[in-house]
Scaffold this active site. Structure first.
Site, mmCIF file in Angstrom:
data_model
loop_
_atom_site.group_PDB
_atom_site.id
_atom_site.type_symbol
_atom_site.label_atom_id
_atom_site.label_comp_id
_atom_site.label_asym_id
_atom_site.label_seq_id
_atom_site.Cartn_x
_atom_site.Cartn_y
_atom_site.Cartn_z
ATOM 1 N N ASN A 11 3.373 -3.800 -11.849
ATOM 2 C CA ASN A 11 4.674 -3.583 -10.990
ATOM 3 C C ASN A 11 5.300 -2.526 -12.033
ATOM 4 O OD1 ASN A 11 7.271 -2.988 -9.775
ATOM 5 N ND2 ASN A 11 7.832 -5.079 -10.218
ATOM 6 N N TRP A 12 5.295 -1.117 -11.624
ATOM 7 C CA TRP A 12 5.786 -0.069 -12.675
ATOM 8 C C TRP A 12 7.387 0.282 -12.490
ATOM 9 C CZ3 TRP A 12 2.027 4.747 -12.539
ATOM 10 C CH2 TRP A 12 0.907 4.682 -13.304
ATOM 11 N N LYS A 13 7.728 -0.804 -11.648
ATOM 12 C CA LYS A 13 9.408 -0.370 -11.331
ATOM 13 C C LYS A 13 9.769 1.094 -11.215
ATOM 14 C CE LYS A 13 9.842 -4.972 -13.420
ATOM 15 N NZ LYS A 13 10.615 -5.919 -14.255
ATOM 16 N N HIS A 96 11.302 -9.093 -5.016
ATOM 17 C CA HIS A 96 11.337 -9.197 -6.378
ATOM 18 C C HIS A 96 12.609 -9.361 -6.890
ATOM 19 C CE1 HIS A 96 11.410 -7.864 -10.423
ATOM 20 N NE2 HIS A 96 10.131 -8.070 -10.654
ATOM 21 N N GLU A 98 14.396 -8.271 -9.138
ATOM 22 C CA GLU A 98 15.378 -7.129 -9.213
ATOM 23 C C GLU A 98 16.132 -6.779 -7.739
ATOM 24 O OE1 GLU A 98 12.780 -5.068 -11.674
ATOM 25 O OE2 GLU A 98 13.010 -6.472 -13.104
ATOM 26 N N GLU A 166 7.907 -15.751 -10.706
ATOM 27 C CA GLU A 166 8.426 -14.899 -11.856
ATOM 28 C C GLU A 166 10.011 -15.574 -12.314
ATOM 29 O OE1 GLU A 166 6.890 -10.670 -12.025
ATOM 30 O OE2 GLU A 166 8.311 -10.679 -10.609
ATOM 31 N N GLY A 172 10.908 -9.093 -18.672
ATOM 32 C CA GLY A 172 11.253 -8.070 -19.478
ATOM 33 C C GLY A 172 11.915 -8.674 -20.832
ATOM 34 N N SER A 211 7.265 -11.253 -18.559
ATOM 35 C CA SER A 211 6.641 -11.034 -20.049
ATOM 36 C C SER A 211 4.818 -11.168 -20.196
ATOM 37 C CB SER A 211 7.453 -11.817 -21.023
ATOM 38 O OG SER A 211 8.690 -11.156 -21.075
ATOM 39 N N GLY A 232 5.082 -6.460 -15.511
ATOM 40 C CA GLY A 232 5.898 -5.120 -15.527
ATOM 41 C C GLY A 232 5.290 -4.180 -16.692
ATOM 42 N N GLY A 233 6.261 -4.504 -17.841
ATOM 43 C CA GLY A 233 6.217 -3.528 -19.174
ATOM 44 C C GLY A 233 4.456 -3.211 -19.283
HETATM 45 P P1 PGA Z 1 7.655 -7.903 -17.372
HETATM 46 O O1 PGA Z 1 7.926 -7.702 -15.568
HETATM 47 O O2 PGA Z 1 6.056 -7.984 -17.298
HETATM 48 O O3 PGA Z 1 8.017 -6.547 -17.854
HETATM 49 O O4 PGA Z 1 8.436 -9.006 -17.696
HETATM 50 C C1 PGA Z 1 7.412 -8.395 -14.828
HETATM 51 C C2 PGA Z 1 8.127 -8.401 -13.294
HETATM 52 O O5 PGA Z 1 9.086 -8.139 -13.225
HETATM 53 O O6 PGA Z 1 7.091 -8.294 -12.298
#
Ligand code: PGA
Length: 252
Positions: A11-13, A96, A98, A166, A172, A211, A232-233
């Site tokens: 997920n590149w956000k 998600h 967020e 999650e 993150g 993470s 994500g990251g």
């Molecule tokens: P992260 O994000 O791997 O950077 O913790 C995961 C996500 O929000 O899907």
């Protein structure tokens, strides 16, 4: 039906410009050269979907991070599942944390978005997870199972639905739950899925996210009822992401 393969999804956000296409080409080459014992998906921002699909990187599926619950109409700035599907995507992340936090999305709204994704033949990746306050209050299982029940459309199958657990506090932050905590939550989600959907619920993939990195992926992906990762990251760079994909070489 056959049990779906494990899925490692990125997920590149709100990250990535056209130059990021180089990471998809590199990832595609890494999978071609070394193989992958799981499916591989990247969900870039909407603005990059066309560019990345046109690369025809056959080892890397391209998906979307969200969709509207309606197919068209007066919804300025929104994108429908039909528009995403027309570009060639088969996966759409919904709910998600967020989006739940930044856009006030409730589980009912997430359910409608998942149904919209499924109605165009896409797979809805439905995200759930507790906050740190909820975990510390001993409510993680209650919160997650009630989010799953309320967010999942009634005709869910392994062909149209994936769940991503999650924990909000792990996203993150570099913090990850213990393998025992992940196992407990994934088992509770599996129990809800089989109670609601019988044998189809036993086949629905449940991803862990928060993470995930190459250094912790083997331990997390080895947990019972963990059928892949939402990353994500560590999905932004092909080498980092491939490090997660390749732990599946050691997992059945
Ligand atoms: P992260 O994000 O791997 O950077 O913790 C995961 C996500 O929000 O899907």
């Amino acid at each position: 039906m056959t049990t779906p393969k494990a899925l490692v999804a990125g997920n590149w956000k709100m990250n990535g410009l056209k130059a990021s296409a180089a990471e998809i080409s590199k990832l595609n080459d890494l999978v071609s050269e070394n193989g992958a014992n799981c499916d591989v998906l990247i969900c870039p921002p909407f603005t990059l979907i066309s560019t990345l699909i046109q690369l025809e990187a056959q080892n890397v599926a391209i998906g979307a991070q969200d969709c509207h619950m309606n197919m068209n109409g007066a919804h300025t700035g929104d994108i429908s599942a039909e528009m995403i599907k027309e570009l060639g995507c088969n996966h759409i992340i919904v709910g998600h944390s967020e989006r739940r936090a930044d856009h006030g999305e409730t589980s009912e709204c997430v359910n409608a978005k998942a149904a919209a994704a499924q109605s165009v033949g896409a797979i809805a990746i439905i995200c759930v997870g507790e906050t740190i306050d909820e975990r510390e209050a001993g409510k993680a299982l209650e919160v997650v199972t009630s989010q799953v029940k309320a967010s999942i459309p009634s005709d869910a199958t392994a062909e149209n639905t994936i769940i991503a657990y999650e924990p909000v506090w792990a996203i993150g932050t570099g913090k990850v739950p213990t393998a025992a905590d992940v196992e407990e939550v994934h088992k509770a989600v599996r129990d809800v899925l089989t109670a609601c959907f019988g044998s189809a619920g036993a086949e629905i993939n449940i991803l862990y996210g928060g993470s995930v990195k190459a250094s912790n992926a083997y331990e997390l992906m080895s947990v019972a009822n963990v059928n892949g990762a939402l990353v994500g990251g560590a999905s932004l760079k092909a080498d980092d992401f491939f490090g997660i994909i390749s732990v599946y070489d050691q997992i059945d």
